[in-house]
Scaffold this motif. Sequence first.
Motif, short mmCIF file in Angstrom:
data_model
loop_
_atom_site.label_atom_id
_atom_site.label_comp_id
_atom_site.label_asym_id
_atom_site.label_seq_id
_atom_site.Cartn_x
_atom_site.Cartn_y
_atom_site.Cartn_z
N GLY A 98 -13.45 28.25 7.68
CA GLY A 98 -13.56 28.06 9.14
C GLY A 98 -12.09 28.00 9.81
O GLY A 98 -11.93 28.84 10.68
N MET A 99 -11.26 26.98 9.15
CA MET A 99 -9.66 27.37 9.56
C MET A 99 -9.17 28.65 9.28
O MET A 99 -8.33 29.28 9.99
CB MET A 99 -8.78 26.24 8.76
N PHE A 100 -9.63 29.39 8.35
CA PHE A 100 -8.90 30.67 7.97
C PHE A 100 -9.55 31.67 8.89
O PHE A 100 -8.64 32.27 9.15
CB PHE A 100 -9.44 30.98 6.43
N LEU A 101 -10.42 31.49 9.30
CA LEU A 101 -11.10 32.44 10.40
C LEU A 101 -10.24 32.39 11.66
O LEU A 101 -10.12 33.43 12.36
CB LEU A 101 -12.68 32.07 10.73
N SER A 102 -10.29 31.22 12.16
CA SER A 102 -9.50 30.75 13.21
C SER A 102 -8.13 31.31 13.25
O SER A 102 -7.42 31.69 14.19
CB SER A 102 -9.78 29.35 13.79
N LEU A 103 -7.22 30.90 12.38
CA LEU A 103 -5.92 31.09 12.20
C LEU A 103 -5.39 32.51 11.40
O LEU A 103 -4.39 33.05 12.12
CB LEU A 103 -5.26 29.92 11.13
N TRP A 104 -6.02 32.96 10.49
CA TRP A 104 -5.75 34.30 9.99
C TRP A 104 -6.60 35.39 10.09
O TRP A 104 -6.17 36.50 9.88
CB TRP A 104 -5.61 33.98 8.60
#
Length: 332
Positions: A98-104
């Motif tokens: 989820g953090m990967f989707l939002s940041l990268w």
Amino acid sequence: MRTYKKTLIGSTLLLILLLMSCLYPYYGPIDFNHQVLVKDEHGKIIDRAPFPPSEKHWLGTTRNGEDLHWLLLYGAKFTLITAFSVAVLRVLLGGIFGMFLSLWAPFLKSYFNDFFLSMRYIPSILIAYILMKSIVGAPNDVAITSIVTYQLIILVFIGFPSVTLFASDITDELLKTSFVQSSYLLGAGKLHIVRRQLLPYMRSYGILFTVQQIISTLQITMQLSIFGLFLGGINRAGIFGYDDAEDRPKPASLSNEWAGLIGQNFTEFVLSPWIVFVPVFGFFLVIVIVNMIKKELEDNILGIQTMKMKRNKKEVPLSVKIPSKGKFDLIN
């Protein structure tokens, strides 16, 4: 200072239950106090299993003559370890992605959301049943470790999309806050933002969401057991005592975990209700304890996060504080 009394009490009770279950081979009977027939002094059969609760059988026995309280102690570890493992894997993998989707990869979020949109309208139990039926629906030559691994993968997969989107939404909201935007303006990289700004908040939400996923896993395992899909597979010996099942015994849980005990015995509601009510009560008690922990974490953690957010917004730098009139110091 916020306290977590209910969380400590509930966690202690679950830990004691888990330890008692793991140590069962050192104090419990191997055959679960197996007794099928009762004979008088002349050798005449006067009674047969299942036996109702009594001084000899505290919680009664099953149709196979096994004591229910020994079965519950033995199977508790499989119930608790499965629920906790699946919940942790869901939150860990879903949170990272989820953090990967939002940041990268924010451009992939809409595709990810659309791809798993159907899972919002299709019951999770239906998806799990279709995916598990082929491997655990009937006795076969597949190794137990392969069955358990496959079941864990399916259970994690079912909850993965919702956890991923939840983590991505929280990340998006945190990225809009003033302290994260200030870090960006000062030249902080994305990894620094994750370590210093996001993880302190995500840890709190992760603990709360892990507890929520434990409840979700317990519910879906119980639903699967009603359809005969037991964790660990099916016991070839089955359940005896049914007139229409002489050639092929009724399927039973191999691991004796609590959801399986409910699923294999739910038809005993009228004839021998204690066989159903005992594991149902144990399962209900575990869910109540976990839900009590979840409620306290929601009240405390979310309250703390709200206070932190308000403090970050209202904090004033020392350099702009203006002294009041009449409070100047004269320096010679």
